[in-house]
Design a protein around this motif. Structure first.
Motif, PDB file in Angstrom:
ATOM      1  N   TYR A  35       0.829  -1.210   0.000  1.00  0.00           N
ATOM      2  CA  TYR A  35       0.000   0.000   0.000  1.00  0.00           C
ATOM      3  C   TYR A  35       0.864   1.261   0.000  1.00  0.00           C
ATOM      4  N   GLY A  39       0.916   4.116  -2.840  1.00  0.00           N
ATOM      5  CA  GLY A  39       0.695   5.523  -2.530  1.00  0.00           C
ATOM      6  C   GLY A  39       1.803   6.414  -3.055  1.00  0.00           C
ATOM      7  N   ILE A 129      -4.778   9.135  -3.955  1.00  0.00           N
ATOM      8  CA  ILE A 129      -4.071   8.003  -3.346  1.00  0.00           C
ATOM      9  C   ILE A 129      -5.060   6.844  -3.222  1.00  0.00           C
ATOM     10  N   ASN A 139      -4.120  16.717  -1.632  1.00  0.00           N
ATOM     11  CA  ASN A 139      -2.848  16.338  -2.243  1.00  0.00           C
ATOM     12  C   ASN A 139      -2.825  16.814  -3.690  1.00  0.00           C
TER      13      ASN A 139
END
Length: 155
Positions: A35, A39, A129, A139
Motif C-alpha cells: 500500500y 501511494g 491516493i 494532495n
C-alpha cells in the motif's frame, strides 16, 4: 532421529505452525508495504503529470499564432500529457502567471502572445491516493514552465 526431535523440543503437535506464522507475518508486513509503494507511485505519477503537462502546454502556447488558438492548443497538450501518466483529465487545472511570479499568483492572467513576452504556465493535478475517499483532495502537484515568446515573431 526421534531422540533429536525430543532433545530440540520439536514435538509432532507443532507441525504446520511455521506456515501459519509465515502467512500472518506476510499479512502484517507485506500488505502495508504494498500500500505504501502504491501511494508513493500515485504521488510520483501526479508530479510527473503536472510537470509534463506544464511543459507541453507552454510549448503549445509559445508557438501559437494568437492567444485563442494558443489556449486551445495548450489545453489539449496538457490533457494529452496528463492522460499519458494515467491521471484523469478532470483532476487537472491549467493557469497562467505573469513573468517573475510563481503559480500561487496564477489565475486571472492571460498571455497576449506579444513578441518577447514572458509568462509561466502552471498545471495543478489532484493526486488521488488508492483506497482514500474521493473528498480528500488536499494532495496536489503543481508543475510550472516559463515561456519566453520569440522577439522576432510576426505579431
Amino acid at each position: 532421529m526421534t531422540w533429536l526431535r525430543r532433545r530440540l523440543g520439536m514435538v509432532s503437535d507443532e507441525r504446520g505452525s511455521a506456515l501459519v506464522e509465515f502467512v500472518f507475518i506476510a499479512l502484517v508486513v507485506f500488505v502495508p508495504l504494498v500500500y505504501v509503494i502504491a501511494g508513493f507511485s500515485a504521488v510520483q505519477r501526479g508530479v510527473f503529470a503536472s510537470q509534463a503537462a506544464a511543459r507541453e502546454a507552454g510549448r503549445a502556447m509559445g508557438t501559437a499564432p494568437d492567444a485563442v488558438t494558443g489556449q486551445e492548443r495548450a489545453l489539449r497538450a496538457a490533457q494529452l500529457a496528463v492522460e499519458d501518466q494515467s491521471v484523469e483529465v478532470t483532476d487537472m487545472r491549467l493557469q497562467y502567471a505573469p513573468a517573475g511570479s510563481d503559480c500561487e499568483a496564477a489565475g486571472s492572467y492571460t498571455p497576449a502572445l506579444a513578441p518577447g513576452e514572458e509568462f509561466s504556465v502552471c498545471v495543478t493535478v489532484t493526486v488521488r491516493i488508492p483506497l482514500l475517499p474521493e473528498f480528500i483532495e488536499s494532495n496536489t502537484a503543481t508543475g510550472q514552465f516559463v515561456v519566453e515568446r520569440d522577439r522576432y515573431v510576426d505579431g
